[in-house]
Structure formats: structure tokens, C-alpha cells
Motif scaffolding. Structure first.
Motif, PDB file in Angstrom:
ATOM      1  N   LEU A 100       0.892  -1.135  -0.095  1.00 32.84           N
ATOM      2  CA  LEU A 100      -0.445  -0.097   0.299  1.00 32.84           C
ATOM      3  C   LEU A 100       0.502   1.101   0.166  1.00 32.84           C
ATOM      4  CD1 LEU A 100      -2.367   1.590   0.419  1.00 32.84           C
ATOM      5  CD2 LEU A 100      -2.158   1.597   2.620  1.00 32.84           C
ATOM      6  N   ILE A 101       2.046   1.545   1.109  1.00 30.85           N
ATOM      7  CA  ILE A 101       2.602   2.535   0.965  1.00 30.85           C
ATOM      8  C   ILE A 101       3.550   2.784   0.132  1.00 30.85           C
ATOM      9  CG2 ILE A 101       4.602   3.307   1.785  1.00 30.85           C
ATOM     10  CD1 ILE A 101       3.196   2.492   4.947  1.00 30.85           C
ATOM     11  N   ALA A 102       3.720   1.509  -0.559  1.00 24.69           N
ATOM     12  CA  ALA A 102       4.818   1.306  -1.795  1.00 24.69           C
ATOM     13  C   ALA A 102       3.936   2.042  -3.125  1.00 24.69           C
ATOM     14  CB  ALA A 102       5.479   0.664  -2.469  1.00 24.69           C
ATOM     15  N   THR A 103       2.917   1.769  -3.042  1.00 24.77           N
ATOM     16  CA  THR A 103       2.655   2.508  -4.366  1.00 24.77           C
ATOM     17  C   THR A 103       1.603   3.999  -4.616  1.00 24.77           C
ATOM     18  OG1 THR A 103       1.080  -0.248  -4.776  1.00 24.77           O
ATOM     19  CG2 THR A 103      -0.353   2.090  -5.511  1.00 24.77           C
ATOM     20  N   LEU A 104       1.268   3.893  -2.968  1.00 23.60           N
ATOM     21  CA  LEU A 104       0.255   5.542  -2.224  1.00 23.60           C
ATOM     22  C   LEU A 104       1.256   6.238  -1.945  1.00 23.60           C
ATOM     23  CD1 LEU A 104      -3.147   4.249  -1.257  1.00 23.60           C
ATOM     24  CD2 LEU A 104      -2.464   4.792  -3.820  1.00 23.60           C
ATOM     25  N   GLY A 105       2.740   5.504  -1.512  1.00 24.15           N
ATOM     26  CA  GLY A 105       3.081   6.833  -0.845  1.00 24.15           C
ATOM     27  C   GLY A 105       2.753   6.453   0.836  1.00 24.15           C
ATOM     28  N   HIS A 106       3.706   7.570   1.383  1.00 21.75           N
ATOM     29  CA  HIS A 106       3.447   7.462   2.932  1.00 21.75           C
ATOM     30  C   HIS A 106       1.784   8.592   3.713  1.00 21.75           C
ATOM     31  CE1 HIS A 106       7.597   5.368   4.579  1.00 21.75           C
ATOM     32  NE2 HIS A 106       7.774   6.371   3.672  1.00 21.75           N
ATOM     33  N   PRO A 107       1.123   7.517   4.200  1.00 26.51           N
ATOM     34  CA  PRO A 107       0.191   8.647   4.670  1.00 26.51           C
ATOM     35  C   PRO A 107       0.028  10.231   5.656  1.00 26.51           C
ATOM     36  CG  PRO A 107       0.739   6.577   6.141  1.00 26.51           C
ATOM     37  CD  PRO A 107       1.573   6.631   5.020  1.00 26.51           C
ATOM     38  N   VAL A 108      -0.656  10.331   5.022  1.00 22.69           N
ATOM     39  CA  VAL A 108      -0.044  11.520   6.604  1.00 22.69           C
ATOM     40  C   VAL A 108      -0.336  11.297   7.929  1.00 22.69           C
ATOM     41  CG1 VAL A 108      -1.439  13.684   7.012  1.00 22.69           C
ATOM     42  CG2 VAL A 108      -1.760  12.754   4.567  1.00 22.69           C
ATOM     43  N   TYR A 113      -4.861   9.065   4.440  1.00 27.12           N
ATOM     44  CA  TYR A 113      -4.273   9.919   2.958  1.00 27.12           C
ATOM     45  C   TYR A 113      -5.196  10.661   2.919  1.00 27.12           C
ATOM     46  CZ  TYR A 113      -1.332   5.926   2.394  1.00 27.12           C
ATOM     47  OH  TYR A 113       0.296   4.988   2.063  1.00 27.12           O
ATOM     48  N   HIS A 114      -4.773  11.937   2.406  1.00 23.46           N
ATOM     49  CA  HIS A 114      -5.377  12.966   2.051  1.00 23.46           C
ATOM     50  C   HIS A 114      -4.906  13.547   0.716  1.00 23.46           C
ATOM     51  CE1 HIS A 114      -7.135  13.545   6.004  1.00 23.46           C
ATOM     52  NE2 HIS A 114      -5.339  13.383   6.866  1.00 23.46           N
ATOM     53  N   ASP A 115      -6.577  14.012  -0.299  1.00 18.99           N
ATOM     54  CA  ASP A 115      -6.014  14.221  -1.463  1.00 18.99           C
ATOM     55  C   ASP A 115      -6.895  15.685  -1.666  1.00 18.99           C
ATOM     56  OD1 ASP A 115      -5.253  15.093  -4.243  1.00 18.99           O
ATOM     57  OD2 ASP A 115      -6.541  13.498  -4.768  1.00 18.99           O
ATOM     58  N   GLN A 116      -6.502  16.797  -1.978  1.00 17.36           N
ATOM     59  CA  GLN A 116      -7.215  18.750  -2.330  1.00 17.36           C
ATOM     60  C   GLN A 116      -6.646  19.298  -3.447  1.00 17.36           C
ATOM     61  OE1 GLN A 116      -7.626  20.239   1.544  1.00 17.36           O
ATOM     62  NE2 GLN A 116      -7.101  22.155   0.601  1.00 17.36           N
ATOM     63  N   SER A 117      -7.568  19.661  -3.913  1.00 17.46           N
ATOM     64  CA  SER A 117      -7.584  20.422  -5.056  1.00 17.46           C
ATOM     65  C   SER A 117      -8.252  21.308  -5.037  1.00 17.46           C
ATOM     66  CB  SER A 117      -7.011  19.211  -6.434  1.00 17.46           C
ATOM     67  OG  SER A 117      -8.168  19.188  -6.650  1.00 17.46           O
ATOM     68  N   LYS A 118      -7.826  22.621  -6.161  1.00 17.89           N
ATOM     69  CA  LYS A 118      -8.252  23.707  -6.321  1.00 17.89           C
ATOM     70  C   LYS A 118      -9.363  23.342  -7.791  1.00 17.89           C
ATOM     71  CE  LYS A 118      -7.625  28.190  -5.600  1.00 17.89           C
ATOM     72  NZ  LYS A 118      -7.633  29.232  -4.764  1.00 17.89           N
ATOM     73  N   PHE A 119     -10.515  22.934  -8.136  1.00 14.95           N
ATOM     74  CA  PHE A 119     -11.095  23.145  -9.871  1.00 14.95           C
ATOM     75  C   PHE A 119     -11.236  24.007 -10.243  1.00 14.95           C
ATOM     76  CE2 PHE A 119     -14.502  22.030 -12.781  1.00 14.95           C
ATOM     77  CZ  PHE A 119     -13.379  22.157 -14.058  1.00 14.95           C
ATOM     78  N   CYS A 120     -11.018  25.032 -11.014  1.00 14.74           N
ATOM     79  CA  CYS A 120     -11.805  26.778 -10.762  1.00 14.74           C
ATOM     80  C   CYS A 120     -12.259  26.747 -12.788  1.00 14.74           C
ATOM     81  CB  CYS A 120     -10.539  27.997 -11.523  1.00 14.74           C
ATOM     82  SG  CYS A 120     -10.013  28.034  -9.518  1.00 14.74           S
ATOM     83  N   LEU A 121     -12.595  27.483 -12.894  1.00 17.74           N
ATOM     84  CA  LEU A 121     -14.049  26.687 -14.694  1.00 17.74           C
ATOM     85  C   LEU A 121     -13.698  28.947 -14.936  1.00 17.74           C
ATOM     86  CD1 LEU A 121     -17.560  26.379 -13.239  1.00 17.74           C
ATOM     87  CD2 LEU A 121     -15.776  24.636 -14.024  1.00 17.74           C
ATOM     88  N   THR A 122     -13.426  28.529 -16.120  1.00 16.84           N
ATOM     89  CA  THR A 122     -13.315  30.087 -17.302  1.00 16.84           C
ATOM     90  C   THR A 122     -13.675  30.782 -16.170  1.00 16.84           C
ATOM     91  OG1 THR A 122     -14.896  29.071 -19.042  1.00 16.84           O
ATOM     92  CG2 THR A 122     -12.740  28.667 -19.232  1.00 16.84           C
ATOM     93  N   ASN A 123     -14.796  31.125 -15.788  1.00 23.94           N
ATOM     94  CA  ASN A 123     -15.327  32.233 -14.805  1.00 23.94           C
ATOM     95  C   ASN A 123     -15.106  32.528 -13.633  1.00 23.94           C
ATOM     96  OD1 ASN A 123     -17.171  30.481 -13.890  1.00 23.94           O
ATOM     97  ND2 ASN A 123     -19.124  31.376 -14.472  1.00 23.94           N
ATOM     98  N   ASN A 124     -13.576  32.381 -13.377  1.00 21.02           N
ATOM     99  CA  ASN A 124     -12.971  32.049 -12.179  1.00 21.02           C
ATOM    100  C   ASN A 124     -14.220  31.639 -10.934  1.00 21.02           C
ATOM    101  OD1 ASN A 124     -10.874  33.667 -13.323  1.00 21.02           O
ATOM    102  ND2 ASN A 124     -11.947  35.212 -13.209  1.00 21.02           N
ATOM    103  N   GLN A 125     -14.783  31.305 -10.779  1.00 18.05           N
ATOM    104  CA  GLN A 125     -15.013  30.572 -10.167  1.00 18.05           C
ATOM    105  C   GLN A 125     -14.791  28.933  -9.725  1.00 18.05           C
ATOM    106  OE1 GLN A 125     -19.661  29.377 -11.376  1.00 18.05           O
ATOM    107  NE2 GLN A 125     -20.434  31.473 -10.553  1.00 18.05           N
TER     108      GLN A 125
END
Length: 105
Positions: free
Chosen positions: A40-48, A61-73
């Protein structure tokens, strides 16, 4: 006409690539059940974080990203995945968030 054709080709490629679904994500995570923790660790990396939870060890494990549309929302996309390990073997998992999905498994 050339621009329309490019748009059609791009749209077709997106549709053929499948959808990002929780079912695909769960199938992907299920592949770790019965596997050694080290795989698991070899595949996903070290957990948080890693901590004991009764008879199990929890790996988060935590995954977070910001997704923006063309109208800046913008929206924050996140997923927390927790694996439960007993005697060095992955036995279960849970996940929560607004973007726990996978295009394939």
C-alpha cells in the motif's frame, strides 16, 4: 469547420475516457484488501497520518485540489481515504469527500 471538428474530437475523447466515479474509486481501493501494508505504502506513498484504532492501525491519505472554471468560480475538491491494517495486512478502507473518484480501477 475545422474548429468544430477539433471540438468534436476532443469531446469524443473525453466521453470515451469514462467518468470519474466513486464506484471506480472503491474498486481501485479494494485491490489493496489482503495486501501487505508495505505494498500500500509503495503504491500510494507514505500516509499523512498513522495511528492505532483498537485492533487496527489506521493509515490516512488526503487529496485536495482547487478546480476553477473559466469564469473564475472555484471549488475545493477533497478526499480523505483511511485504510485499516491488522497484523501488517490491509483489511478494510473508508473514504469521504466531495471528490473521491477514479476514472478507472
Amino acid at each position: 469547420k475545422g474548429a468544430e471538428m477539433k471540438k468534436l474530437i476532443l469531446l469524443s475523447a473525453i466521453l470515451l475516457s469514462g467518468c470519474c466515479t466513486q464506484m471506480n474509486y472503491a474498486k481501485k481501493l479494494s485491490s489493496f484488501i489482503g495486501q501487505p501494508e508495505i505494498n500500500l505504502i509503495a503504491t500510494l506513498g507514505h500516509p499523512v497520518s498513522m495511528y492505532p484504532t483498537g485492533a487496527y492501525k489506521s493509515l490516512e491519505y488526503h487529496d485536495q485540489s482547487k478546480f476553477c472554471l473559466t469564469n473564475n468560480q472555484c471549488e475545493l475538491r477533497w478526499c480523505t481515504t483511511q485504510f485499516f491494517v491488522k497484523n501488517g495486512i490491509v483489511e478494510n478502507f473508508t473514504f469521504k469527500g466531495n471528490y473521491c473518484c477514479s476514472f478507472d480501477y
